[in-house]
Write an enzyme that holds these catalytic residues in place. Structure first.
Site, short mmCIF file in Angstrom:
data_model
loop_
_atom_site.label_atom_id
_atom_site.label_comp_id
_atom_site.label_asym_id
_atom_site.label_seq_id
_atom_site.Cartn_x
_atom_site.Cartn_y
_atom_site.Cartn_z
N ASP A 111 4.09 3.96 -1.86
CA ASP A 111 4.22 3.69 -3.28
C ASP A 111 3.50 4.75 -4.11
O ASP A 111 2.76 5.58 -3.58
CB ASP A 111 3.81 2.24 -3.62
CG ASP A 111 2.33 1.97 -3.44
OD1 ASP A 111 1.52 2.72 -4.00
OD2 ASP A 111 1.99 0.99 -2.76
N1 URA Z 1 1.48 -0.70 1.77
C1 URA Z 1 1.42 -0.58 0.43
O1 URA Z 1 0.96 -1.48 -0.26
N2 URA Z 1 1.86 0.58 -0.13
C2 URA Z 1 2.36 1.59 0.59
O2 URA Z 1 2.74 2.62 0.03
C3 URA Z 1 2.43 1.44 1.98
C4 URA Z 1 1.98 0.29 2.54
#
Ligand code: URA
Length: 243
Positions: A111
């Site tokens: 993310d």
């Molecule tokens: N878990 C998350 O909350 N974000 C990511 O980007 C990957 C795993």
């Protein structure tokens, strides 16, 4: 995923277009100007059948003519998909790579507020292999927490019973390694949307920093890549480092 190692004859114009150098219609011009050579010679036409390894543009061999896979140190604040708002990870790569066919895509997503190890590839089979739960390739995250651990997290995460809001199946068992009361490493064996953040939210906590450090046994630290940097790698050595 094993690449066909036999070199293939292809039309010169097709090679130049699939590697993102430009449109097929541009190729006759590059030949006339003498910019393109095959085995050091001026090709007869844009439709000549040639081996990509023997082509040079401006005296330089073509860029990864047989597939492209990179290990990338994703910065904070970048997004992996055009559907999300923000600076896209592909801006860290040469512009030409955006024109490649098959297209490059990230293996899974991190993310916007997560940094760290991301494999980016044009190899659909490799992508599937690294993301399919069938192959049990773990992902490890370094997590910083707003509040101190309560002491139950490791047990709950390992239990395989933790239900996240809006999901219909509990999370697979995950391993928590505690560094101190506000920082941990978490090893996941699946990849759900915002999974790490949601797992800690389910425990009443909040993730303040998140970095992916490993895919299987492959460690981002072993690559010495600054944030935003990448390094190309062949598929088989990559698989060996991961497994
Ligand atoms: N878990 C998350 O909350 N974000 C990511 O980007 C990957 C795993």
């Amino acid at each position: 995923m094993t690449k066909n190692l036999e070199p293939q004859l292809e039309r010169l114009e097709k090679i130049m277009s699939r590697l993102g150098y430009g449109a097929r219609r541009d190729v006759p011009h590059w030949i006339r100007e003498g910019w393109l050579t095959v085995n050091g010679e001026k090709p007869k036409s844009a439709s000549a059948k040639v081996y990509a390894d023997e082509v040079e543009l401006d005296g330089k061999p073509l860029d990864h003519p047989h597939g492209l896979t990179v290990i990338y140190h994703k910065p904070l604040g970048t997004v992996c998909s055009r559907k999300e708002e923000g600076r896209i990870i592909f801006e860290d790569f040469p512009e030409r790579w955006l024109g490649r066919k098959p297209p490059l895509s990230s293996v899974g997503r991190l993310d916007k507020d997560t940094s760290g190890l991301l494999v980016v590839t044009d190899d659909g089979k490799l992508n599937h292999y690294l993301t399919s739960p069938k192959h049990h390739i773990s992902k490890t995250y370094a997590v910083t927490l707003d509040n101190p651990l309560t002491g139950h997290e490791a047990e709950v995460f390992a239990s395989g019973t933790l239900m996240l809001e809006a999901d219909d199946k509990p999370c697979l068992p995950a391993e928590l390694n505690i560094i101190n009361e506000n920082s941990v490493n978490l090893v996941l064996h699946e990849g759900r949307y915002h999974q790490v953040r949601r797992m800690f939210a389910a425990m009443g906590n909040h993730v303040t920093a998140l970095e992916r450090t490993h895919t299987g046994n492959l460690s981002l630290a072993s690559f010495n890549l600054q944030v935003g940097e990448y390094q190309s790698i062949e598929v088989e050595p990559l698989k060996q480092l991961i497994e």
